[in-house]
Enzyme design. Structure first.
Site, PDB file in Angstrom:
ATOM      1  CB  THR A 116      55.802 -41.337 -33.448  1.00 20.09           C
ATOM      2  OG1 THR A 116      55.134 -40.518 -32.479  1.00 20.09           O
ATOM      3  CG2 THR A 116      56.009 -40.516 -34.696  1.00 20.09           C
ATOM      4  N   GLY A 117      52.774 -42.125 -32.809  1.00 19.19           N
ATOM      5  CA  GLY A 117      51.370 -41.736 -32.925  1.00 19.19           C
ATOM      6  C   GLY A 117      50.452 -42.726 -32.239  1.00 19.19           C
ATOM      7  CB  THR A 164      56.828 -42.561 -29.543  1.00 16.29           C
ATOM      8  OG1 THR A 164      55.814 -43.134 -28.757  1.00 16.29           O
ATOM      9  CG2 THR A 164      57.889 -43.597 -29.837  1.00 16.29           C
ATOM     10  N   GLY A 215      51.890 -50.462 -26.236  1.00 16.29           N
ATOM     11  CA  GLY A 215      51.598 -49.830 -27.519  1.00 16.29           C
ATOM     12  C   GLY A 215      52.332 -50.506 -28.657  1.00 16.29           C
ATOM     13  CG  ASP A 216      53.198 -48.010 -31.963  1.00 12.77           C
ATOM     14  OD1 ASP A 216      52.737 -47.378 -30.993  1.00 12.77           O
ATOM     15  OD2 ASP A 216      54.043 -47.535 -32.743  1.00 12.77           O
TER      16      ASP A 216
END
Ligand code: ASP
Length: 293
Positions: free
Chosen positions: A211-212, A160, A190-191
């Site tokens: 990110t991740g 991201t 996602g987040d």
């Protein structure tokens, strides 16, 4: 480290990405894109522009770079389709705009900005986001024509992109954009477009971009956690490191964070092999580096 803008190209594995043309080092490309993005954002603020304009401009540069997992370089889902998420937030007013499961827009971060400015809502997804894009005449593009992200075939960790900025008036802002994780289920969000998870900005504490592993970042409400730690007196670097450590300890997950506090102090942390980033420091000088976990 003091900065007016910090951008990242994603925490992930980065090494050995299948499908890369020989001699085309993905990290080098990512660093060059991060520098260009930081320069674009800093140029806006140097002219008196806002942190909000700066993070949008910076993330647009990263979305246009095919080696990064956002916009043009987005990973495909299990059905082979591009489904992108993005968020933008103004730390001065807490104004927020986000989009999820966007399929045919080149720069989702700018559509997120229009959600913020042109609707009473904060997050539009899928068909509703597409109808909104139609209604405002937002530029569309055919993502089915985009080439596969170089790491897609390898199912490498996601990458991201994000930007945090502090303008000359002291206002903070964040923007985040992603193609999500490779081979995600269609409809997975996602987040990144979720306030407090993928990003958060509040002039009272900090602007943070994550990110991740999106599912883990959501469970920790990672970006808001960093802001809250800073509001309680932690340094911006310590706050980023603490949340990255918790990601590993509590959930066995990996990721990275960038943040800028009210004083323009930057925090950078990750527990992945690499996270390329760039920043504009004193006198607007842009530099880049790779954070290792
Ligand atoms: N956090 C993103 C997501 O889960 C992916 C990434 O940052 O690599 O959608």
């Amino acid at each position: 480290m003091k900065a007016s803008i910090v951008v990242h190209g994603g925490a992930g594995g980065w090494a050995g990405q299948a499908g890369q043309p020989a001699g085309d080092d993905p990290l080098r490309r990512a660093l060059a894109a991060c520098e260009e993005a930081a320069r674009a954002g800093e140029a806006i603020m140097a002219r008196g522009g806002s942190a909000l304009d700066a993070v949008e401009a910076a993330v647009r540069v990263l979305e246009d770079e095919p080696s990064l997992n956002a916009g043009r370089g987005s990973f495909r889902n299990l059905a082979g389709e591009v489904e992108m998420d993005a968020l933008i937030m103004d730390g001065a007013t807490l104004a927020l705009g986000a989009v999820a499961i966007v399929r045919d827009v080149c720069n989702p971060v700018s559509l997120a900005r229009r959600v913020m400015t042109d609707t009473p809502h904060t997050l539009l997804a899928a068909e509703g986001a597409a109808r909104f894009a139609d209604a405002i005449g937002f530029p569309r593009c055919d993502t089915r024509m985009w080439p596969l992200h170089p790491a897609d075939a390898a199912r490498a960790a996601g990458d991201t992109v994000g930007a945090v900025a502090r303008d000359r008036a002291g206002n903070l802002a964040v923007a985040v954009s992603t193609g999500g994780i490779p081979r995600k289920m269609p409809g997975r969000i996602g987040d990144s477009p979720l306030a407090g998870c993928g990003g958060y900005a509040d002039n009272a504490s900090a602007a943070v971009a994550a990110t991740g592993d999106g599912e883990a970042l959501m469970k920790l409400v990672a970006s808001k956690r960093v802001c809250d730690d800073i509001a309680r007196g932690a340094s911006v670097q310590a706050a980023c490191e603490a949340t990255v450590a918790l990601l590993a300890q509590r959930l066995g997950a990996s990721g990275g964070l960038i943040a800028l506090d009210r004083a323009g102090e930057a925090g950078i942390a990750c527990n992945t092999p690499a996270m390329p980033y760039a920043w504009a420091g004193e006198h607007g000088v842009v530099r880049s580096a790779v954070r290792t976990g």
